[in-house]
Design an enzyme around this catalytic site. Structure first.
Site, PDB file in Angstrom:
ATOM      1  N   ASP B 152       3.603   0.343  -8.257  1.00  0.00           N
ATOM      2  CA  ASP B 152       4.244  -0.256  -9.434  1.00  0.00           C
ATOM      3  C   ASP B 152       4.400   1.117 -10.273  1.00  0.00           C
ATOM      4  OD1 ASP B 152       5.077  -1.654 -11.487  1.00  0.00           O
ATOM      5  OD2 ASP B 152       3.870  -3.288 -11.113  1.00  0.00           O
ATOM      6  N   THR B 227       6.610   1.049   5.752  1.00  0.00           N
ATOM      7  CA  THR B 227       6.393  -0.105   4.988  1.00  0.00           C
ATOM      8  C   THR B 227       7.366  -0.785   4.604  1.00  0.00           C
ATOM      9  OG1 THR B 227       6.560   1.347   2.708  1.00  0.00           O
ATOM     10  CG2 THR B 227       4.515   1.140   3.549  1.00  0.00           C
TER      11      THR B 227
END
Lengths: 433, 252
Positions: B152, B227
């Site tokens: 984040d 990912t």
């Protein structure tokens, strides 16, 4: 928790109740009591009250003091708290020689054993270090800046302690963690090397103390926690050596509360065993007094040594302190900002004698609570440290109750139901203006 | 009848869980108090629950095999699944704060274990706040690799302390990593990439891998491609910024 209760809690944040604190000079030259923003010092050597000198004008502190401490050599004294000021005092002149502004409220302070560094911890879990090199005891310094040393991730730091010998700095938080960090050679660059974590407590840690003896120069760490235990640790490995469960072993009449709000530790030598004393203030139980634990360093165990009962006195200590040699345990019970009473802050000082070397074994030398006139400094000391207003006993019970709820508000994790959580998100007030 | 038995949230053709049943917010506040269970000590991590094939019964706790790779903020678990085949004998764990995503990864791993017998036994996932509880999961020097992929970014300066890479948190990561262990970070946000690199560069217990070492390390290639977040960036033709550092003994 209903919304009205919550709002009430929020609005009263600005007048938080703070427990009274006490600190005794290492060789019992003087004794200091802090209640609210008030710092009171009595010179035991000269037998007179001390007036503090602070050239920064205005009140010395303008909000509750949360931590006071003497340096190991007794030449320096540090006070800090909710007003985000860390004040370093010379104990010779009782002049404030340095004031450091913290960004956040300060929850703990420690002085390195050589007296060269002051560390303080804030409510966001960061420990800062101030370099005292070149600080003149007779001159006021304003240009001292703090540098970040280490951080617990966003957890209130409840205890900060240098290890015996000063190789490590130990910090404890309200989560349950105790971190042992190598105190670096250049502290201003940060303390990055973690020696160990002492894990085992299941609730917030309330206090730390080191016990040591000449055969064990590294010493052992003792910690008290809200999980009602006192634990003994090896800090180099972080391994738990012994656990003393207060709840199980106190000779109480009723069931003790499961949360232990404050444990106070001090160490002093007698024979080859080391005394840790702890005061347990648990109002819901019938026990009032001080429990003395002994720590057998060769067997690495904690056990109960003595229980000093003060039943019927309504005296529930909020802080304890002792000098290294004198054999006296100083206690204070008190609170600031107590609502609903004429006198918003009150303190009561008591002293227990009988902590000299080898005195705990013969029965005629039981630790005893001294009467007011037997306390060193006598009435003059009490007048300085307690203020002159006599206080009724029931007020002390109210004060102890207030301290207990303030400490649990501060340290116990809050559980909200999902609706309350949504409501709190909507009404959050931490957005930037 | 087999249709009734099948997991309702799993795809009928592949048996894998479908993401649309595991929608979650993109962000979670790491600062808030946690109320999920946390192991008090690393030795209390239940290995037989995470890796039943390696640890058939729970009384084999004294086994010398320990988790060596940690994927912090593992998201949907893409990296773990790629790494599982690359290092089939190494135990690895994903740590994720968001409850639903953790459930998804759990289902995904168990579905993969069913579909590929004998494979994917070395990966698992746990719900935790790794910014608070790393020392509760790993002993000193237990890990050899840590991954921080597309964390984040927390753009606002006020929220920088929520970033998963910071000088303070690197102290804890250095504690969990053994000397020679490697920390992998990658992001598509240039500002965060610079931040992570600066934190690692200035930390006395980490040194950058050389260009050659980066080429030789098979894991580095996976950072941008394994990912879900990385694939999304690649799809949109975005740029990525990686920083790969080794844990060293601090010079005294």
């Amino acid at each position: 928790m209903s919304e009205t209760q919550m709002e009430e809690g929020d609005t009263h944040k600005d007048i938080e109740v703070a427990p009274a604190l006490i600190a005794v000079h290492p060789t019992q030259e003087s004794v200091a009591v802090a209640v609210g923003s008030d710092l009171r010092v009595f010179d035991l050597h000269g037998g007179c009250a001390v007036s503090l000198v602070d050239d920064s004008c205005g009140p010395f502190h303008n909000d509750s003091i949360r931590a006071i401490r003497y340096g190991a050599k007794g030449k320096l004294f540090v006070s800090a708290g909710d007003d985000k000021l860390v004040k370093i005092w010379s104990t010779e002149s009782w002049r404030c020689i340095c004031t450091v502004s913290s960004e956040k409220r300060v929850s703990a302070v420690a002085l390195s054993n050589d007296g060269l560094y002051v560390c303080f911890a804030d409510k966001f879990g960061v420990v800062w270090v101030v370099d005292l090199n070149g600080l003149d005891r007779n001159q006021v310094s304003t240009n001292k800046k703090e540098a970040p040393l280490l951080a617990h991730y966003c957890s209130i730091i409840t205890g900060l302690e240098f290890s015996t010998g000063g190789r490590f700095i130990v910090s404890a938080d309200r989560d349950f963690k105790i971190r042992v960090t190598v105190f670096p050679k250049e502290p201003l660059n940060g303390g990055h090397e973690i020696q160990s974590f002492c894990l085992g407590h299941t609730e917030f840690v309330t206090c730390l103390a080191f016990v040591s003896a000449s055969e064990y120069p590294q010493g052992f760490l003792v910690s008290g926690s809200g999980d009602s235990t006192v634990r003994l640790w090896n800090i180099s490995s972080g391994s738990l050596l012994d656990t003393f469960e207060v709840e199980m072993k106190l000779p109480s009449k009723g069931k003790l509360r499961s949360l232990l709000y404050r444990v106070f530790l001090h160490d002093g030598f007698f024979l080859n065993i080391i005394v840790v004393s702890l005061a347990v203030n648990m109002l819901d139980c019938s026990f009032q007094g001080v429990v003395v634990l002994s720590c057998d360093l060769s067997a690495q165990t904690l056990s109960i040594a003595k229980v000093v009962s003060m039943e019927g006195e309504c005296f529930i200590p909020t802080s304890l302190s002792t000098g290294s040699s004198a054999g006296l345990l100083w206690m204070v019970a008190g609170v600031s900002n107590l609502r609903g009473f004429d006198n918003p802050s009150l303190t009561r000082v008591r002293v227990i004698s009988g902590f000299e070397k080898s005195s705990l074994n013969p029965p005629e030398h039981q630790p005893t609570v001294l009467a007011d006139e037997e306390i060193p400094g006598g009435d003059q000391l009490l007048e300085k440290l307690q203020g002159s207003v006599p206080v009724e006993q029931k007020v002390f019970l109210a004060a102890a109750e207030a301290v207990k709820s303030a400490m649990s508000n501060l340290l116990v994790k809050k559980q909200y139901c999902s609706e309350t959580r949504e409501f709190r998100k909507r009404t959050r007030n931490d957005k930037k203006n | 009848m087999s249709e009734i038995k099948a997991h309702p949230k799993n795809s009928k053709s592949t048996g894998l869980p479908r993401k649309r049943f595991y929608r979650a917010r993109a962000h979670s506040n790491p600062l808030s108090d946690s109320h999920f269970p946390v192991p008090i000590l690393p030795c209390q991590v239940n290995y037989s629950l995470h890796y039943p094939q390696f640890f058939p019964s729970s009384d084999q706790i004294d086994s010398s095999k320990k988790i060596e790779f940690a994927d912090i903020g593992c998201g949907f678990g893409g990296l773990l699944i790629s790494l599982s085949n690359l290092f089939p004998e190494t135990l690895m764990i994903g740590m994720e704060l968001r409850d639903k995503i953790t459930e998804y990864v759990k289902e995904r791993i168990s579905a993969l274990r069913v579909a590929n017998s004998g494979h994917y036994q070395n990966i698992s996932v746990t719900r935790t706040n790794s910014m608070k509880y790393i020392p509760n999961h790993f002993e000193k020097g237990q890990l050899s690799k840590m991954f921080f992929l597309f964390p984040d970014p927390h753009f606002k300066e006020k929220n920088h302390r929520r970033r998963v890479i910071s000088t303070f948190l690197l102290d804890e990561y250095a504690y969990a990593l053994r000397v020679g262990g490697i920390i992998y970070t990658i992001t598509d946000v240039e500002e965060l990439g610079e931040w992570m690199k600066a934190c690692l560069e200035s930390h006395p217990m980490f040194e950058a891998l050389t260009g050659e070492e980066l080429v030789e390390d098979p894991v580095v290639k996976l950072l941008g491609s394994a990912t879900e977040e990385g694939q999304k960036v690649a799809r949109n033709g975005g740029e990525t910024f990686q920083a790969v550092y080794r844990r060293i003994m601090p010079s005294l």
